[in-house]
Write a protein that holds these residues in place. Structure first.
Motif, mmCIF file in Angstrom:
data_model
loop_
_atom_site.group_PDB
_atom_site.id
_atom_site.type_symbol
_atom_site.label_atom_id
_atom_site.label_comp_id
_atom_site.label_asym_id
_atom_site.label_seq_id
_atom_site.Cartn_x
_atom_site.Cartn_y
_atom_site.Cartn_z
ATOM 1 N N ASN A 1 0.816 -1.215 0.000
ATOM 2 C CA ASN A 1 0.000 0.000 0.000
ATOM 3 C C ASN A 1 0.848 1.263 0.000
ATOM 4 O OD1 ASN A 1 -3.151 -0.346 0.381
ATOM 5 N ND2 ASN A 1 -2.182 -2.047 1.458
ATOM 6 N N SER B 1 1.311 4.994 -2.338
ATOM 7 C CA SER B 1 0.667 6.115 -1.658
ATOM 8 C C SER B 1 1.072 7.469 -2.224
ATOM 9 C CB SER B 1 0.980 6.070 -0.160
ATOM 10 O OG SER B 1 0.385 7.136 0.522
ATOM 11 N N CYS C 1 -2.808 9.155 2.944
ATOM 12 C CA CYS C 1 -2.184 10.480 2.844
ATOM 13 C C CYS C 1 -2.379 11.251 4.143
ATOM 14 C CB CYS C 1 -2.792 11.264 1.692
ATOM 15 S SG CYS C 1 -2.619 10.457 0.085
ATOM 16 N N THR D 1 -6.368 6.834 1.306
ATOM 17 C CA THR D 1 -5.206 6.346 0.567
ATOM 18 C C THR D 1 -3.908 6.554 1.353
ATOM 19 O OG1 THR D 1 -4.874 8.381 -0.730
ATOM 20 C CG2 THR D 1 -6.335 6.728 -1.648
ATOM 21 N N PHE E 1 -6.348 3.060 4.270
ATOM 22 C CA PHE E 1 -6.134 3.229 2.842
ATOM 23 C C PHE E 1 -7.449 3.290 2.079
ATOM 24 C CE2 PHE E 1 -1.911 2.163 4.194
ATOM 25 C CZ PHE E 1 -1.122 2.971 3.377
#
Length: 246
Positions: A63, A67, A116, A114, A110
Motif C-alpha cells: 500500500n 501512496s 495520505c 489512501t 487506505f
C-alpha cells in the motif's frame, strides 16, 4: 444516533474524492486481483478468514509503495519517509490498544484516505458534519488539512497529529470509531470486521444482513475484505448496483 450519521458522511465523502482520482496502481504491481465478496461476511458465505489475510508487513509495503502517487493525484503533498514511519507505528499501536487486528485498521486507512497524512477534512453538504483525518472519522480533533479551520496541508504533519488521526478514527480518543462499530456488529468471528466496516461506512446494518446492501457504499465491506487480502488500488472495480445480488 448522531455519531452514526457522522460516520456515514465521513466514509462516503472521502471515497468519492478518492474514486475521482486516476488509478495509481499498475496491474503488474497488484498483489491480489479483486474479488466480489457477497453475503453476510462469514467464512461460510465465502469471505476470507483471518488466516487468509496477508501479513501486516506485506499489506503495509504494497500500500505505501503506491501512496505517493495517490496523494499527488489528490493534489496533496506526499508523505515523507518519517511521516510514514510514524503512521505505520501508530496503526500497530492502535491495534494493540483497541484489541483490533492492525491489518483491519490499515485497510480502513487506505480505504478512507489512501494513507495520505495531509488528507483534506471532509464536510457534509450543509457543512454541519465534519470528518477529518486518515480515517475520515466523526468530528475528530486531529488533522493536517482543514481549510475551514485555517489548517492548510501542514508540512511536515506533526507526529502527534498523525497518531491522533489514527486514535480518533479507531475510537480510542473519540466515542465512535472502528473499535465501537466492530463491537456493535455483535459478531465474534471474522465477520465482525466486515460487518463493522459496513457500520463505519453506513451506520445501519441491512435487515437481512447482506453486506452488499449498505446504504452508503454497498461495496465498502467487499473493498475492505479485498484490502486485507492484499488488493491495492484507489478505484474499486466493485459494482455498487450488483454487489448485493446473491
Amino acid at each position: 444516533m448522531v455519531a452514526t450519521v457522522h460516520i456515514i458522511i465521513a466514509a462516503s465523502s472521502m471515497l468519492s474524492l478518492a474514486n475521482a482520482s486516476p488509478s495509481r496502481t499498475p496491474l503488474e504491481t497488484r498483489a491480489v486481483a479483486y474479488k466480489n465478496y457477497k453475503g453476510d461476511g462469514t467464512v461460510g458465505d465465502g469471505w476470507p478468514d483471518l488466516s487468509d489475510w496477508a501479513d501486516f508487513e506485506t499489506l503495509w509495503s504494497t500500500n505505501i509503495a503506491t501512496s505517493a502517487g495517490a496523494c499527488k493525484s489528490l493534489s496533496l503533498e506526499p508523505n515523507s519517509d518519517s511521516e510514514n514511519t510514524v503512521l505505520k507505528a501508530a496503526i500497530k499501536q492502535a491495534g494493540t490498544d483497541s484489541g483490533l487486528d492492525p491489518r483491519f485498521i490499515l485497510a480502513a486507512v487506505f480505504q478512507e484516505s489512501t494513507g495520505c497524512v495531509r488528507v483534506k477534512t471532509s464536510y457534509s453538504s450543509n457543512e454541519n458534519i465534519r470528518n477529518p483525518g486518515l480515517l475520515q472519522c466523526d468530528d475528530g480533533e486531529h488533522t493536517c488539512n482543514d481549510e475551514k479551520k485555517g489548517i492548510s496541508q501542514l508540512v511536515p504533519c506533526p507526529d502527534a497529529q498523525i497518531k491522533g488521526m489514527i486514535t480518533d478514527g479507531v475510537g480510542l480518543t473519540t466515542g465512535w470509531g472502528l473499535k465501537q462499530v466492530v463491537k456493535q456488529s455483535g459478531a465474534s468471528d471474522v465477520s465482525k470486521y466486515y460487518k463493522g466496516a459496513l457500520l463505519y461506512n453506513s451506520g445501519v446494518m441491512p435487515e437481512d444482513g447482506n453486506l452488499g446492501k449498505g446504504r452508503s457504499n454497498a461495496c465498502y465491506s467487499s473493498d475492505i475484505a479485498n484490502r486485507v487480502m492484499g488488493w491495492v488500488d484507489d478505484q474499486s472495480p466493485c459494482n455498487r448496483d450488483t454487489i448485493g445480488d446473491l
